[in-house]
Design a protein around this motif. Structure first.
Motif: not given
Ligand code: HEM
Length: 365
Positions: A101, A122, A294, A307
């Protein structure tokens, strides 16, 4: 012959439902008439994660069913360890997959990021199910934008989360299984008394060595020695009466048994239980590594922007890496390991009981 006839041969694409799978990518950028090349990668990477999450849950189904009975059958133990080790290989892959990615640059991401609000990883219900079934409790979770972690989920997903919260947790199943470990308390050998004395004298020696260390300032010496004494108090709490408050999450019986398994892990009968504990620590460690990895990727992609799901982005994610640990008691036990040379000697009878010794049957010829 029609494809649905029972005599028809199985076709690769039908078996894997490829027409469905390969038509399940619908870039939002294209829908908005602003096609962004990298959105396909973004979707496929997320979908692949979800498929692996499904496999992890499938493994957990069997691990938890095997582990859930009043007695864990001997023949199930190997299968439980095997299932956990498989989960760990998947988790390693999931960490590595972020590199694919990251071939997308922050500018490429910006080409379609705005179309994603308010969706976010999330809202991955499967990820939550994994956390919950392992044992992550609601009260332990990091604060997320003032909302509960399931507030933005669909009703159907929230119902699945509630069912998992009401169901068995691996951490509790482990506790019950450990508490039943034989050999820990016997009339001829009381592990807790013998081991407690050995560790106590090791920590007291450490504290005396620190107090005599002239290379440290008196304040440093005092702080170090106090740290060791605090560890000693935490260790003694393992053996305190059940009515005393405990700094440990696991029950006292389970902590004592885990310690016993770890220090005498070379005994044949304890080798598989030891591999089980090691596999659980690896699950915890690899999940934590994924969280850090991550969080770093998110910092690289969006800096300190919020996010798409509305959290404080990188800061929130880094906090989860420190806080969302599940088997932390097993890690804390390392403080109380002592060199093999100082281990209390086991009585011969107990050694025999824990060994696999076969005497050749006299052939009679
Ligand atoms: C450009 C790539 C990515 C970005 C910028 C990103 C960004 C974020 C951000 C900022 C959060 C915090 C919640 C929010 O405000 O949205 C989040 C949570 C999360 N993301 Fe990503 N994400 C990316 C890729 C991925 C990928 C490939 C996965 C795989 C499934 C993933 C799985 C998750 C999960 C499971 C959470 C929740 C984590 C927790 O609450 O402990 N993300 N992501």
């Amino acid at each position: 012959m029609s494809k649905s006839s029972p005599k028809s041969t199985l076709y690769y694409g039908d078996y894997l439902k490829l027409p469905t799978l390969l038509s399940a990518q619908g870039p939002e950028s294209a829908r908005h008439g602003r096609g962004a090349h990298d959105e396909m990668l973004f979707i496929i990477v997320h979908q692949t994660y979800e498929l692996w999450f499904k496999q992890i849950l499938h493994e957990l189904d069997r691990v938890q069913a095997d582990f859930g009975g009043e007695v864990v059958e001997d023949e199930y133990l190997g299968r439980i360890v095997h299932g956990l080790e498989r989960i760990n290989e998947i988790l390693k892959l999931l960490i590595q997959q972020l590199e694919v990615l990251e071939t997308m640059t922050p500018l490429d991401f910006l080409d379609f990021r705005d179309f994603l609000f308010p969706a976010s990883g999330f809202q991955s219900a499967q990820f939550r199910l994994i956390e919950i079934r392992l044992g992550l409790g609601r009260g332990t979770r990091a604060e997320y934008a003032g909302k509960s972690f399931d507030a933005t989920l669909s009703d159907a997903d929230r119902a699945r989360i509630a069912a998992a919260e009401a169901g068995p947790k691996l951490v509790d199943q482990l506790d019950r299984w450990l508490s039943r470990t034989p050999f820990v308390h016997r009339p001829d050998y009381d592990f807790s008394r013998e081991y407690r004395n050995a560790v106590q004298s090791m920590l007291e020696d450490d504290a005396a060595r620190v107090r005599a260390n002239q290379a440290m300032s008196p304040t440093q010496r005092e702080a170090e020695a106090r740290g060791i004494e605090e560890s000693l108090a935490e260790f003694q709490a393992i053996f305190a009466p059940a009515s005393d408050p405990s700094p440990w999450q696991m029950s006292r019986a389970a902590v004592q048994a885990a310690l016993f398994i770890i220090v005498y892990r070379d005994r044949p009968v304890l080798q598989l239980p030891f591999r089980l504990l090691a596999a659980l620590m690896n699950v915890d460690e690899l999940l934590t590594l994924w969280r850090y990895r991550h969080a770093l990727m998110v910092q690289r992609m969006i800096g300190v922007k919020i996010g798409t799901g509305g959290s404080a982005g990188h800061d929130y994610l880094r906090e989860t890496a420190g806080k969302h640990r599940i088997f932390s008691d097993l890690f804390r036990l390392s403080t109380y390991l002592i060199p093999r040379s100082r281990l209390p000697k086991l009585p011969r009878e107990l050694e025999d009981a824990m060994g696999y010794r076969y005497t050749a049957e006299p052939s009679g010829r």
